[in-house]
Design an enzyme around this catalytic site. Structure first.
Site, mmCIF file in Angstrom:
data_model
loop_
_atom_site.group_PDB
_atom_site.id
_atom_site.type_symbol
_atom_site.label_atom_id
_atom_site.label_comp_id
_atom_site.label_asym_id
_atom_site.label_seq_id
_atom_site.Cartn_x
_atom_site.Cartn_y
_atom_site.Cartn_z
ATOM 1 N N HIS A 110 0.834 -1.209 0.000
ATOM 2 C CA HIS A 110 0.000 0.000 0.000
ATOM 3 C C HIS A 110 0.865 1.254 0.000
ATOM 4 O O HIS A 110 0.527 2.254 -0.636
ATOM 5 C CB HIS A 110 -0.952 -0.029 1.188
ATOM 6 N N ASP A 116 2.924 6.478 -5.250
ATOM 7 C CA ASP A 116 2.945 6.555 -6.708
ATOM 8 C C ASP A 116 2.146 7.798 -7.118
ATOM 9 O O ASP A 116 0.919 7.761 -7.245
ATOM 10 C CB ASP A 116 2.328 5.272 -7.278
ATOM 11 N N ARG A 119 -0.212 7.794 -10.278
ATOM 12 C CA ARG A 119 -1.415 7.018 -9.965
ATOM 13 C C ARG A 119 -2.395 7.848 -9.151
ATOM 14 O O ARG A 119 -3.567 8.005 -9.522
ATOM 15 C CB ARG A 119 -1.010 5.772 -9.166
ATOM 16 N N GLY A 143 -11.899 -3.539 -4.164
ATOM 17 C CA GLY A 143 -10.526 -3.689 -3.651
ATOM 18 C C GLY A 143 -10.026 -2.369 -3.120
ATOM 19 O O GLY A 143 -9.061 -1.802 -3.619
ATOM 20 N N GLU A 194 -16.813 -10.722 -5.074
ATOM 21 C CA GLU A 194 -17.682 -11.752 -5.652
ATOM 22 C C GLU A 194 -18.808 -12.157 -4.700
ATOM 23 O O GLU A 194 -19.834 -12.661 -5.137
ATOM 24 C CB GLU A 194 -16.871 -13.003 -6.021
ATOM 25 N N GLU A 217 -2.318 -10.413 -12.065
ATOM 26 C CA GLU A 217 -3.197 -10.450 -10.888
ATOM 27 C C GLU A 217 -4.645 -10.790 -11.258
ATOM 28 O O GLU A 217 -5.418 -11.230 -10.422
ATOM 29 C CB GLU A 217 -3.226 -9.139 -10.093
ATOM 30 N N HIS A 364 4.723 2.682 -10.083
ATOM 31 C CA HIS A 364 5.134 1.426 -9.446
ATOM 32 C C HIS A 364 4.900 0.224 -10.363
ATOM 33 O O HIS A 364 5.335 -0.879 -10.054
ATOM 34 C CB HIS A 364 4.433 1.252 -8.090
#
Lengths: 406, 406
Positions: A110, A116, A119, A143, A194, A217, A364
């Site tokens: 994290h 970053d 980002r 996420g 999910e 990923e 990153h």
């Protein structure tokens, strides 16, 4: 009842397989076949009924020799074997999944993301410029990690943000949200997206799902499931588009530090090590920041994804044949892959794009280079044609197998 | 013959434990006890002899119900369980060992070592200055890696160098030795030094065995075994001495980047993450290059080893209480451990020492810091007393458990 076969078990006992009903035992073999196997010495003598089993038991016990009997109907035996195989696969998949989520429990991951700047800047700008589509609306953050995107959406006026995080970081995210007094807007769910149950369909899905070369990923697949289940028909995906690019590159630093270094070490010729270096370098792509000076042709789009429409099935295999015209004389080392991802709206008339190109400020994600295994001298004007494939690994779907043909 | 107990197996069958001879079955229980267990429903009804076993078998088969019987003497059962337990432990130990050697198959590990100038310089100088003790003699290089120390000894005039390497790097080392035309002097053995068979006792043992904080990896223990088995009574150890030092340190970079960073991230209070940062930081020492400016007192010797005499048993636990007088006002973050190791002889009148102190040029060993878990403000003249322990991990002897009490 027919005893089908006798096997010596690992621990020295014997295992007998029995079919209860000869008609149902698909794998049953005939008496002749059994006799042949026994007489040819391929299997030990068989017992044909329970009286004989009892006699054998008695003898084994009296002699002090251990003996193991496993008696199942053939059907049951097959059921057990199938269940064991399924359990094994499920456990492996679970291990991958658990390992994946665990990696996001580590603070360092994290920290790297939150340090970053390109980002953070792209997401913060996109949220600011989309404030009119977020204000008063329901947002799903897939996420959420530390919850930064959820909190930015809350600040942009979201009515509610459902922040879903499968890793234990969810517990910390909930504390962070409270520390920033946003708990009346941001609701943290500690589960995989999910399995999340939301009280409503959402207007916006935001997620930072990108991995190395975009797809590593395979988190996008989870975002797409969330989109299909929870996004209103006219809802907004943030980001909304993504492209994967490829470009031939030289790698002077890699060559100097990893290959040529071995030419002479403390006065000795160590070129023998180079074979192992190449072996290791070819087994997985190189992930590193390579300068814009490494690019040897104009980058081309390998894949282009509209995140409102793309399906998980389309992500199982991406393939393209690309032609590049070399722009400078140098040693071609490999094909560099990188991505950009863009958001709805513009900032000062310019599209909002998070770009991980060698020409953009480093992120990153760095860049991903598939090496050729040689340094190929090429000259301006030469054509380089490659066939590039990215195939989701069926054994570990979080990984892709990248192959390159020239 | 007594059936001792019946258990339901994982796969739904039944397991019966049998004692062949009632006198030898240590775990046998009496008939009354068995009856009690059965009547109280704690175990299913028991069978007392093979005829009944046969009957039960027949019934189970006729009814189509699967059934599993395991029949062992109690002695055999215990033998199997013991063997299984031993096998499990052996497998775990083997995994650690294999993992350790495998790590030295990676080229990168050797690259890092061979790019470590202070390391190369100390060994090259020591070999040069000991040429009179090496010329015409037999040398053993424990864990030769790429073979660099062996080749330096060959160049210094060694009659023969036995270069022992357990990892697959041995294969490459052999090629390197040949490429440098030293195969008539350097003999590569691809095996752990514990199992090597040498044709003679050696005059010199050279090895680069040091790990983080000196002892990590526990390779010294292998070097000592080699010394006891293969070194002539008056033989030379290179290096011949080693010291571990400890010193209280501040860690401004660590504090800024790993702790204070979370105070405010992209405008949000993320201090909640700091708990996890500390948890991770306390679970293993920090390995990093810390500047000489971090030192807050005069370093003290924690342990001093004479490599001609020290025994493996003495390395199982190192412990000391150390007192430091603080020399400057700052925030004390932890205790930094580092080592030096020295060689027989001098260069220009100065002892030949490889020093990994914060005051020396950085090496790939960096420094090892055990954190206190807080930043403690201290002032010049204050006394800091610590009890430091390094205990070899009995589960994975390649690791040490370091504990610190203040």
């Amino acid at each position: 009842m027919i005893l089908q076969r006798v096997e010596v078990a690992e621990d020295g006992g014997h295992v007998l397989y029995v079919s209860h009903d000869p008609d149902e035992g698909e794998k049953e073999i005939s008496q002749e076949e059994l006799d042949d196997l026994v007489s040819s010495g391929q299997i030990p003598p068989l017992l044909s009924d329970t009286e004989e089993v009892a006699a054998q038991l008695k003898e084994a016990m009296q002699s002090g020799n251990p003996m193991e009997l496993k008696l199942f109907t053939e059907e049951k035996r097959r059921a057990i074997e199938t269940a064991k195989a399924q359990e094994k696969i499920a456990k492996e998949q679970e291990t991958y999944s658990a390992g994946y989520y665990e990696s996001y429990e580590k603070v360092e991951v994290h920290e790297v993301m939150l340090k970053d700047t390109p980002r953070n800047y792209a997401y913060a700008t996109a949220i600011e410029k989309c404030a009119h589509k977020i204000a008063g609306k329901a947002v799903l953050d897939v996420g959420c990690g530390t919850g930064i995107l959820s909190m930015l959406c809350a600040k942009a006026g979201a009515r509610v943000v459902y922040a879903v995080e499968a890793s234990k970081m969810a517990v910390t995210a909930e504390r962070i949200v409270k520390d920033n007094n946003l708990q009346h807007i941001v609701k943290v769910y500690h589960c995989p997206v999910e399995s999340v149950q939301l009280p409503e369909q959402v207007d916006v899905i935001i997620s930072e799902w990108m991995g190395f070369y975009l797809l590593h990923e395979s988190m996008l697949q989870s975002v797409l499931k969330a989109r299909d289940l929870h996004l209103k028909p006219d809802g907004l995906m943030m980001p909304s588009k993504a492209n994967v690019y490829a470009v031939p590159v030289s790698l002077h630093d890699f060559r100097r530090e990893k290959i040529d270094f071995w030419d002479k070490v403390v006065g000795f010729d160590m070129r023998a090590v180079q074979d192992t270096v190449w072996e290791e370098a070819m087994s997985a792509p190189l992930i590193d920041v390579i300068g814009p000076g490494s690019m040897m042709a104009k980058p081309q789009i390998f894949a282009s994804l509209d995140l409102h429409k793309v399906t998980a099935a389309e992500l199982e295999k991406l393939s393209a044949t690309l032609k590049f015209t070399v722009t400078k004389e140098d040693d071609l080392a490999g094909i560099c892959c990188y991505f950009d991802t863009s958001f709805f709206g513009t900032a000062n008339g310019v599209p909002i794009v998070l770009n991980t190109s060698p020409e953009s400020p480093p992120t990153h994600w760095k860049q991903t280079v598939c090496l050729l295994g040689v340094f190929a001298r090429v000259k301006p004007g030469e054509e380089v044609e490659i066939n590039l494939n990215m195939v989701q690994d069926s054994f570990n779907p979080r990984h892709y197998i990248i192959s390159l043909e020239t």
